[in-house]
Scaffold this motif. Structure first.
Motif, PDB file in Angstrom:
ATOM      1  N   ALA A 117     -48.097  12.847  15.145  1.00  0.00           N
ATOM      2  CA  ALA A 117     -47.303  11.923  14.353  1.00  0.00           C
ATOM      3  C   ALA A 117     -46.739  12.631  13.136  1.00  0.00           C
ATOM      4  CB  ALA A 117     -48.155  10.737  13.922  1.00  0.00           C
ATOM      5  N   GLY A 118     -45.474  12.423  12.899  1.00  0.00           N
ATOM      6  CA  GLY A 118     -44.852  12.959  11.709  1.00  0.00           C
ATOM      7  C   GLY A 118     -44.460  14.417  11.789  1.00  0.00           C
ATOM      8  N   GLN A 119     -44.475  15.032  12.993  1.00  0.00           N
ATOM      9  CA  GLN A 119     -44.034  16.417  13.110  1.00  0.00           C
ATOM     10  C   GLN A 119     -42.591  16.499  12.637  1.00  0.00           C
ATOM     11  OE1 GLN A 119     -47.504  17.216  13.945  1.00  0.00           O
ATOM     12  NE2 GLN A 119     -46.271  19.008  13.836  1.00  0.00           N
ATOM     13  N   ALA A 120     -42.314  17.509  11.853  1.00  0.00           N
ATOM     14  CA  ALA A 120     -40.971  17.702  11.333  1.00  0.00           C
ATOM     15  C   ALA A 120     -40.056  18.201  12.442  1.00  0.00           C
ATOM     16  CB  ALA A 120     -41.004  18.695  10.181  1.00  0.00           C
ATOM     17  N   PRO A 121     -38.801  17.722  12.462  1.00  0.00           N
ATOM     18  CA  PRO A 121     -37.869  18.205  13.486  1.00  0.00           C
ATOM     19  C   PRO A 121     -37.741  19.729  13.483  1.00  0.00           C
ATOM     20  CG  PRO A 121     -36.926  16.311  12.377  1.00  0.00           C
ATOM     21  CD  PRO A 121     -38.192  16.685  11.637  1.00  0.00           C
TER      22      PRO A 121
END
Length: 114
Positions: free
Chosen positions: A7-11
């Motif tokens: 969750a919330g991995q940066a593009p």
């Protein structure tokens, strides 16, 4: 790193992970096979098991794969949710650009009329 679910991995983490053709192939094999070990991946690729392990670490950092220990082996499974979030980010960016270009076009066409 964020939670185990990615969750919330940066593009940018996803884009960096997918920038390398070997990592894309590693991910494709894991998706196609439903999971794989670094040893089985190395057997399918023209790279060493150590190189595969480094590629898996980048994919794991991006949240695209998750390791699961089964006895002495570590099996990697794909998690494509970060890829979906990256695609959504890119779609939003594309829509914003299309909106701006449309506004510029409208402005240009409006000012060229006498």
């Amino acid at each position: 790193m964020t939670s185990a679910a990615g969750a919330g991995q940066a593009p940018e983490d996803v884009l960096v992970a997918l920038a390398d053709p070997t990592r894309r192939e590693v991910l494709a094999i894991i998706v196609r096979e439903g999971g794989a070990t670094s040893t089985s991946l190395a057997a399918s690729l023209p790279v060493t098991r150590q190189a595969v392990a480094k590629h898996l670490a980048v994919l794991e950092h991006a949240g695209l794969v998750h390791p699961h220990r089964i006895g002495r082996e570590v099996r990697y499974e794909a998690d494509l949710r970060p890829l979906k979030r990256t695609r959504q980010w890119m779609d939003a960016l594309t829509a914003a650009w299309e909106h701006r270009l449309s506004a510029i076009k409208d402005l240009a066409e409006g000012s060229s009329t006498p």
